[in-house]
Design an enzyme around this catalytic site. Structure first.
Site, PDB file in Angstrom:
ATOM      1  N   HIS A 148       0.738  -1.103   0.009  1.00  0.00           N
ATOM      2  CA  HIS A 148      -0.261   0.000   0.075  1.00  0.00           C
ATOM      3  C   HIS A 148       0.895   1.332   0.015  1.00  0.00           C
ATOM      4  O   HIS A 148       0.250   2.318  -0.373  1.00  0.00           O
ATOM      5  CB  HIS A 148      -0.948  -0.152   1.106  1.00  0.00           C
ATOM      6  CG  HIS A 148      -2.206  -0.917   0.920  1.00  0.00           C
ATOM      7  ND1 HIS A 148      -2.041  -2.142   1.412  1.00  0.00           N
ATOM      8  CD2 HIS A 148      -3.367  -0.671   0.557  1.00  0.00           C
ATOM      9  CE1 HIS A 148      -3.461  -2.646   1.068  1.00  0.00           C
ATOM     10  NE2 HIS A 148      -3.971  -1.762   0.701  1.00  0.00           N
ATOM     11  N   GLY A 149       2.124   1.180   0.474  1.00  0.00           N
ATOM     12  CA  GLY A 149       2.880   2.472   0.438  1.00  0.00           C
ATOM     13  C   GLY A 149       4.197   2.203   0.989  1.00  0.00           C
ATOM     14  O   GLY A 149       4.509   1.140   1.895  1.00  0.00           O
TER      15      GLY A 149
END
Length: 391
Positions: A329-330
């Site tokens: 996600h990041g």
């Protein structure tokens, strides 16, 4: 949900169903291919060479792999699939995580008294790189597993990778379900198109009316945590999962609806995740295309590798899988902690052998769930809400 997209899609739709395009699936695919690259270039034209180059490379790897498999060169085929998977991971690592790891190493060295002059590289993160690299990897894996044959031509394969409704934020379609649809002419079907338009409108409603309005209130709270009282922070934490769900599910519904109008079925991404009674049910119904991808290609191989370690092996595979989900996600350690948090929530389910139980919620004679199920649903929602504070 912009006027630009409406005009773009109007042109795509009109040409797509012209008699000349309906003569052959190749013509429709070529038009989708060109439209998808225009769409991607409109968002980030500098990254078109990366998308095109990686697609050409993996298209060649797929045919090379199949040729070696037909010759029964098992070891060579195994090396090719390893090369393909590592290459896909390297693309993702370079563009999304290189600066993150460089900064983390520099901070660690500084914390132990070693001063380093390490400046971050000027790497631009390509839009949608997490999604199209997963498609590239799954393509070569599915060929190796003999679930699909390599694409007949590059346009067919390139359309699958760059398909404009899903390239920016998913869903992540598998090649064995998506590519066969590109091998037949798609005729306009009124009922399917109407259903697609309804899904687009529902997606726009959840995105614009629910998610965006919640965001207007919640984002102001997140940016002023110190000046906000505790009850407001708790309310924001409880509403944030709804905002996130409405936003992402809204996008997914719009993408799926656009696909239906074009006669193409796109994978479902959400299935009432907030009715889950435990964290395993939640992840089976949240971002289904991502969790399904990671279950098949990350968790299952790890689970097999550690099968001799019993439940501890299963737990290790789950923890590794969820750290991967978090970092996907990041590029930040908070995402890794978020993943680890969800992995730890699985441990009781593993020990009590309830991880794979999928009993449907049985309503009472009044048509509402039993109190025990309602309590479990609320407990799971609270656990998810806390995890999203970390997120």
């Amino acid at each position: 949900n912009s006027l630009n997209f409406l005009l773009f899609f109007g042109v795509v739709f009109f040409v797509y169903y012209l008699p000349i395009c309906r003569k052959s699936p190749l013509y429709q695919n070529l038009w989708l291919f060109l439209s998808s690259y225009f769409f991607y270039g409109f968002a980030e034209w500098k990254m078109i060479p990366l998308l095109l180059g990686s697609s050409i490379l993996f298209y060649g790897i797929g045919h090379w792999l199949k040729a070696e498999m037909e010759k029964e060169h098992t070891k060579v085929a195994s090396n090719i699939i390893t090369f393909g998977v590592v290459l896909g991971i390297c693309i993702l690592l370079y563009f999304k995580y290189l600066n993150f790891f460089a900064e983390s190493i520099a901070l660690f060295l500084h914390s132990i008294g070693m001063n380093v002059s390490w400046s971050t590289l000027n790497i631009v993160l390509p839009i949608g790189v997490s999604f199209f690299t997963f498609k590239l990897i799954s393509y070569v894996i599915e060929i190796h597993r003999e679930h699909i044959c390599p694409s007949r031509n590059f346009i067919e394969f390139g359309t699958y990778i760059a398909f404009f409704p899903t390239i920016l934020s998913g869903p992540i379609d598998r090649p064995n379900k998506f590519i066969p649809q590109l091998r037949e002419v798609r005729l306009f079907k009124y009922d399917l198109a109407v259903d697609g338009c309804r899904q687009i409108l529902w997606g726009m409603f959840t995105k614009m009316c629910i998610a965006d309005n919640l965001a207007n209130a919640i984002n102001g709270i997140w940016t002023n945590i110190e000046g906000t009282n505790s009850s407001t922070l708790i309310l924001a934490a409880l509403l944030y999962p709804l905002q996130m769900y409405a936003d992402f599910d809204g996008y997914s519904n719009m993408a799926i609806g656009v696909g239906k109008v074009l006669g193409i079925n796109i994978s479902r991404n959400f299935n009432h995740p907030f009715l889950a009674r435990n964290i395993a049910e939640y992840w089976r119904n949240w971002h289904i295309s991502l969790t399904g991808w990671l279950t098949d290609y990350v968790f299952s191989p790890l689970n097999i590798a550690f099968r001799n370690h019993g439940k501890m092996g299963v737990i290790f595979a789950i923890l590794f899988n969820f750290v991967f989900i978090g970092l996907w996600h990041g590029a930040n350690w908070t995402y890794a902690v978020f993943g680890l948090y969800h992995g730890f929530l699985y441990i009781p389910l593993v020990y009590f052998n309830t991880i794979s139980k999928r009993k449907k919620i049985k309503p009472t004679h009044l048509g509402v769930p039993y109190l025990a199920d309602v309590i479990k649903i609320c407990e799971t929602y609270l656990l998810v809400s806390f995890g999203l504070i970390i997120f």
